[in-house]
Design an enzyme around this catalytic site. Structure first.
Site, PDB file in Angstrom:
ATOM      1  N   SER A  39       1.029  -1.308   0.046  1.00 23.82           N
ATOM      2  CA  SER A  39       0.004  -0.009  -0.160  1.00 23.82           C
ATOM      3  C   SER A  39       0.947   1.416  -0.245  1.00 23.82           C
ATOM      4  CB  SER A  39      -1.081   0.057   1.103  1.00 23.82           C
ATOM      5  OG  SER A  39      -0.083  -0.140   2.693  1.00 23.82           O
ATOM      6  N   THR A  73      -0.436   2.583   4.600  1.00 24.22           N
ATOM      7  CA  THR A  73       0.328   3.671   4.645  1.00 24.22           C
ATOM      8  C   THR A  73       1.223   4.432   5.862  1.00 24.22           C
ATOM      9  OG1 THR A  73      -2.092   4.301   3.110  1.00 24.22           O
ATOM     10  CG2 THR A  73      -0.405   6.369   4.390  1.00 24.22           C
ATOM     11  N   THR A  94      -3.683   6.852   8.969  1.00 24.21           N
ATOM     12  CA  THR A  94      -3.647   5.855   8.040  1.00 24.21           C
ATOM     13  C   THR A  94      -5.467   5.487   8.101  1.00 24.21           C
ATOM     14  OG1 THR A  94      -3.003   3.744   7.494  1.00 24.21           O
ATOM     15  CG2 THR A  94      -3.441   4.938   9.831  1.00 24.21           C
ATOM     16  N   GLY A  95      -5.721   4.569   7.011  1.00 24.33           N
ATOM     17  CA  GLY A  95      -6.716   4.373   7.036  1.00 24.33           C
ATOM     18  C   GLY A  95      -7.958   5.032   6.568  1.00 24.33           C
ATOM     19  N   THR A 131       1.363   6.935  -0.300  1.00 25.55           N
ATOM     20  CA  THR A 131       0.253   5.281  -0.364  1.00 25.55           C
ATOM     21  C   THR A 131       0.235   5.640  -1.686  1.00 25.55           C
ATOM     22  OG1 THR A 131      -1.606   4.596   0.999  1.00 25.55           O
ATOM     23  CG2 THR A 131      -1.659   6.932  -0.143  1.00 25.55           C
ATOM     24  N   GLY A 144      -9.385   7.370   3.681  1.00 24.32           N
ATOM     25  CA  GLY A 144      -8.922   8.394   3.578  1.00 24.32           C
ATOM     26  C   GLY A 144     -10.079   9.628   3.423  1.00 24.32           C
ATOM     27  N   ARG A 149      -9.377   8.698  -7.928  1.00 20.02           N
ATOM     28  CA  ARG A 149      -9.230   8.620  -6.642  1.00 20.02           C
ATOM     29  C   ARG A 149      -8.136   8.968  -5.549  1.00 20.02           C
ATOM     30  NH1 ARG A 149      -7.184   6.568  -1.114  1.00 20.02           N
ATOM     31  NH2 ARG A 149      -9.541   6.857   0.464  1.00 20.02           N
ATOM     32  N   VAL A 150      -8.723   9.690  -4.812  1.00 15.17           N
ATOM     33  CA  VAL A 150      -7.843  10.497  -4.182  1.00 15.17           C
ATOM     34  C   VAL A 150      -7.788  10.187  -2.689  1.00 15.17           C
ATOM     35  CG1 VAL A 150      -6.510  13.095  -4.016  1.00 15.17           C
ATOM     36  CG2 VAL A 150      -6.320  11.690  -6.218  1.00 15.17           C
ATOM     37  N   GLY A 151      -7.007   9.416  -1.881  1.00 13.06           N
ATOM     38  CA  GLY A 151      -7.524  10.023  -0.528  1.00 13.06           C
ATOM     39  C   GLY A 151      -6.761  11.244   0.684  1.00 13.06           C
ATOM     40  N   ASP A 152      -6.879  10.213   1.447  1.00 15.82           N
ATOM     41  CA  ASP A 152      -6.478  12.193   3.012  1.00 15.82           C
ATOM     42  C   ASP A 152      -4.979  12.493   2.663  1.00 15.82           C
ATOM     43  OD1 ASP A 152      -6.225   8.754   3.865  1.00 15.82           O
ATOM     44  OD2 ASP A 152      -5.220   9.960   5.055  1.00 15.82           O
TER      45      ASP A 152
END
Ligand code: SD4
Length: 327
Positions: free
Chosen positions: A84, A187, A238-239, A205, A241, A215-218
């Site tokens: 990841s 991450t 982490t987790g 990450t 997003g 898609r983009v996370g946090d």
């Protein structure tokens, strides 16, 4: 690969249980977290041990805390066993691996890249966004072009053997379902402080496995996956997003610390907020790690299983985070 949860010297924080530490000058309780002497680096998950080790080497050689958090997480970006982080990470639904990263200094300088392909060290690209452009975030094709212009080699787009195997397996059902604490929650977020109290953080990450393309996370969102302010402290996440972005998790924690909460209390409050603002919480894992300018640190997660690595004078090892839900 070293087992994710098979590390030395585990302690439990935030769970109402204080296990003896190998290190007697550290005392901690449910809400006060742990204090470590400066300099200090903290990273999410087991792979944080190797990342911290590198960051420590960099700091010990007299380089800056921002060099340390960049170099540290590059170890994870290079780790072929990590599914990841980095180009060996699990791909999106189309079978393409796209990366997100951010870096921030305690003086407010920051940089990020998101949805970037073929770049082995997105954290270094994020740092160049911070240092060489008037911008904070560059994404997608623009980020790839920026990497090329800065002389980064572009890697061939082939999945690693492990990622390819996992992707083929996933394709059999193509079911999109974020699962708690499996390999797609690994991450790396690193926060640290030098011996003068200057802080920096990094987060990198490949994001959620089999995410929608684009898609983009946090992790690359300043304030969500990472926030650092020398006047107060630093936090990383982490987790899942989406759940973290919804509450501006890392910014929230730093602001709670500014108002007087300890890192541990701030992480716990952020988890409560996240639980209140997200549906389907039994299927969402998220964890926070925070440090204040006095060297106190804390962590908390929605569900059990989150841990982090600490490295400071006299101590390096893993710490298990407490969680809101106990099972
Ligand atoms: C994301 N927060 O892209 C990342 C995933 C993660 O440990 O943290 N995994 O949503």
């Amino acid at each position: 690969m070293q087992g994710r949860r098979k590390f030395l010297k585990k302690t439990v924080i935030g769970a109402g249980v204080a296990l003896p530490l190998a290190f007697t000058e550290n005392s901690f309780g449910r809400s006060s977290g742990i204090k470590g002497p400066k300099p200090l680096v903290l990273s999410t998950w087991d792979h944080g041990m190797a990342a911290n080790e590198r960051a420590w080497e960099v700091l010990s050689s007299g380089r800056s805390i921002v060099d340390a958090v960049e170099e540290g997480v590059k170890v994870t970006e290079n780790d072929l066993d990590n599914l990841s982080v980095g180009l060996q990470g699990l791909p999106d639904r189309e079978g393409i691996t796209t990366l997100d990263a951010s870096i921030m200094k305690g003086d407010g300088s920051c940089g990020a890249v998101a949805f970037v392909r073929q770049v082995k060290h997105p954290i270094s690209l994020a740092r160049l966004v911070m240092e060489k452009t008037p911008h904070v975030m560059i994404v997608g094709e623009g980020a790839r072009q920026f990497a090329l212009a800065e002389g980064f080699p572009l890697e061939e787009e082939v999945l690693s053997e492990k990622a390819d195997r996992a992707y083929r397996e996933w394709k059999k059902t193509s079911e999109y379902k974020p699962v708690i604490n499996i390999e797609n929650h690994d991450t790396i977020g690193m926060i640290g402080m030098d011996d003068q109290g200057r802080m920096a953080g990094s987060c990198t990450t490949s994001g959620l496995a089999y995410k929608m393309h684009g898609r983009v996370g946090d992790s690359p969102i300043i304030g969500a996956g990472l926030f650092v302010d020398d006047e107060v402290g630093a936090a990383t996440a982490t987790g899942l997003g989406e759940s973290i972005i919804r509450i501006s998790g890392s910014f929230l924690i730093v602001e709670l610390m500014r108002q007087g909460r300890s890192p541990q209390e701030a992480c716990e409050e952020a988890v409560r907020r996240l639980i209140a603002k997200n549906k389907d919480i039994e299927n969402i894992q998220a964890g926070f790690l925070a440090l204040n300018k006095d060297g106190e640190f804390g962590a908390y997660a929605v569900h059990p299983g989150f841990n982090f690595a600490r490295h400071h004078p006299g101590m390096k090892g893993m710490v298990d985070s407490g969680s809101y839900f106990k099972k």
